[in-house]
Design a protein around this motif. Structure first.
Motif, short mmCIF file in Angstrom:
data_model
loop_
_atom_site.label_atom_id
_atom_site.label_comp_id
_atom_site.label_asym_id
_atom_site.label_seq_id
_atom_site.Cartn_x
_atom_site.Cartn_y
_atom_site.Cartn_z
N VAL A 199 0.86 -1.18 0.00
CA VAL A 199 0.00 0.00 0.00
C VAL A 199 0.89 1.24 0.00
CG1 VAL A 199 -2.00 -1.08 1.10
CG2 VAL A 199 -0.25 0.00 2.52
N TYR A 200 0.35 2.31 -0.53
CA TYR A 200 1.10 3.56 -0.68
C TYR A 200 0.35 4.68 0.03
CZ TYR A 200 2.96 0.84 -4.57
OH TYR A 200 3.51 -0.16 -5.33
N GLY A 201 1.09 5.49 0.74
CA GLY A 201 0.50 6.68 1.34
C GLY A 201 0.34 7.76 0.27
N VAL A 202 -0.45 8.77 0.58
CA VAL A 202 -0.70 9.86 -0.36
C VAL A 202 0.60 10.52 -0.80
CG1 VAL A 202 -1.78 12.13 -0.63
CG2 VAL A 202 -3.00 10.32 0.55
N GLU A 261 6.03 9.62 -6.23
CA GLU A 261 6.43 8.66 -7.27
C GLU A 261 6.05 9.13 -8.67
OE1 GLU A 261 5.63 4.05 -8.69
OE2 GLU A 261 5.03 4.63 -6.67
N PHE A 262 4.90 9.80 -8.77
CA PHE A 262 4.42 10.24 -10.08
C PHE A 262 4.57 11.74 -10.29
CE2 PHE A 262 2.34 6.16 -9.45
CZ PHE A 262 2.58 5.57 -10.67
N ASP A 263 5.35 12.39 -9.43
CA ASP A 263 5.61 13.82 -9.53
C ASP A 263 4.30 14.62 -9.54
OD1 ASP A 263 7.31 16.01 -9.55
OD2 ASP A 263 7.38 16.10 -11.74
N LEU A 264 3.42 14.27 -8.63
CA LEU A 264 2.13 14.95 -8.46
C LEU A 264 2.09 15.58 -7.08
CD1 LEU A 264 -0.22 12.09 -9.72
CD2 LEU A 264 0.38 14.16 -10.97
N THR A 265 1.09 16.40 -6.87
CA THR A 265 0.84 16.92 -5.53
C THR A 265 -0.20 16.03 -4.86
OG1 THR A 265 -0.96 18.36 -6.25
CG2 THR A 265 1.28 19.29 -6.32
N PRO A 266 -0.22 16.01 -3.54
CA PRO A 266 -1.29 15.27 -2.86
C PRO A 266 -2.68 15.80 -3.26
CG PRO A 266 0.47 15.76 -1.32
CD PRO A 266 0.79 16.50 -2.59
N ALA A 274 -3.56 16.73 -6.21
CA ALA A 274 -3.92 16.10 -7.49
C ALA A 274 -4.56 14.73 -7.24
CB ALA A 274 -2.70 15.96 -8.40
N LEU A 275 -4.00 13.98 -6.30
CA LEU A 275 -4.58 12.68 -5.96
C LEU A 275 -5.98 12.86 -5.38
CD1 LEU A 275 -1.55 10.73 -4.44
CD2 LEU A 275 -2.53 10.54 -6.72
N ARG A 276 -6.13 13.87 -4.51
CA ARG A 276 -7.45 14.15 -3.94
C ARG A 276 -8.44 14.52 -5.04
NH1 ARG A 276 -4.75 17.08 -0.23
NH2 ARG A 276 -4.34 15.86 1.61
N TYR A 277 -7.98 15.29 -6.01
CA TYR A 277 -8.84 15.70 -7.12
C TYR A 277 -9.31 14.48 -7.91
CZ TYR A 277 -10.40 18.14 -11.32
OH TYR A 277 -11.14 18.61 -12.37
N TYR A 278 -8.40 13.58 -8.23
CA TYR A 278 -8.77 12.35 -8.94
C TYR A 278 -9.74 11.51 -8.09
CZ TYR A 278 -5.09 13.36 -12.34
OH TYR A 278 -4.31 13.95 -13.31
N GLU A 279 -9.56 11.55 -6.79
CA GLU A 279 -10.47 10.85 -5.89
C GLU A 279 -11.86 11.49 -5.93
OE1 GLU A 279 -10.77 9.71 -1.14
OE2 GLU A 279 -8.96 10.68 -1.90
N GLU A 280 -11.91 12.82 -5.87
CA GLU A 280 -13.18 13.55 -5.93
C GLU A 280 -13.92 13.26 -7.23
OE1 GLU A 280 -12.39 17.70 -5.43
OE2 GLU A 280 -11.52 17.41 -3.44
N LYS A 281 -13.18 13.10 -8.31
CA LYS A 281 -13.79 12.83 -9.62
C LYS A 281 -14.16 11.36 -9.78
CE LYS A 281 -13.66 16.96 -11.19
NZ LYS A 281 -14.91 17.66 -11.44
N GLY A 282 -13.88 10.56 -8.78
CA GLY A 282 -14.26 9.14 -8.82
C GLY A 282 -13.30 8.27 -9.60
#
Length: 163
Positions: free
Chosen positions: A7-10, A16-21, A23-31
């Motif tokens: 498992v990976y933390g935020v 690892e993918f040169d994103l911001t946390p 951005a991950l939240r945004y992808y989560e919000e978009k489902g």
């Protein structure tokens, strides 16, 4: 621990993918991603990581988040379906058509700009030649040098230099 069980933390996945946390939240919000909760913190599985790789790949080639969501709705890790591939092919082909159209438009614009550039260079060269310069004419490096001549200021006569 097997890679599939990891498992990976935020912060770890984002780095690892040169994103911001965010951005991950945004992808989560978009489902697009659905991390699990472990002790109040969000953790991403191997499957989430694979989905994120697909999301970023599709984003890089210009797919909208809505198109990606449609594709991911068919996605079943380890169990590809014909519907998934049909949908993917349809989206890929549509994007290729769009990009080919854009490439054609860009080529046309480049040709127009090259013609404009050649015309501007020709006009600049014509402005810089002042074989018939009179003693009271402005100096050749003055941008109004050729435009002060009476024939250049008559209505309907094209001017070669900006005033």
């Amino acid at each position: 621990m097997a890679e599939r069980d990891r498992v990976y933390g935020v912060t770890e996945l984002a780095a690892e993918f040169d994103l911001t946390p965010q951005a991950l939240r945004y992808y989560e919000e978009k489902g697009l991603l659905a991390p699990q909760r472990a002790g109040g913190r969000r953790v991403f599985t191997y499957r989430d990581r694979a989905r994120l790789m697909l999301i970023l790949k599709f984003r890089r080639v210009g797919f909208s988040l809505e198109q990606i969501a449609e594709y991911l709705a068919h996605y079943r890790s380890g169990r590809p379906s014909a519907g998934q591939y049909r949908d993917g092919l349809r989206k890929i082909r549509a994007r290729l058509v769009e990009l080919e159209r854009m490439r054609s438009e860009i080529s046309e614009v480049i040709l127009e700009l090259e013609a404009m550039e050649a015309d501007a260079e020709r006009r600049l060269t014509a402005c810089m030649h002042d074989d018939a310069r009179q003693p009271d004419d402005p100096p050749p490096d003055d941008p109004r040098a050729d435009c002060s001549k009476p024939e250049a200021t008559k209505p309907g006569v094209k001017r070669c230099c900006a005033e």
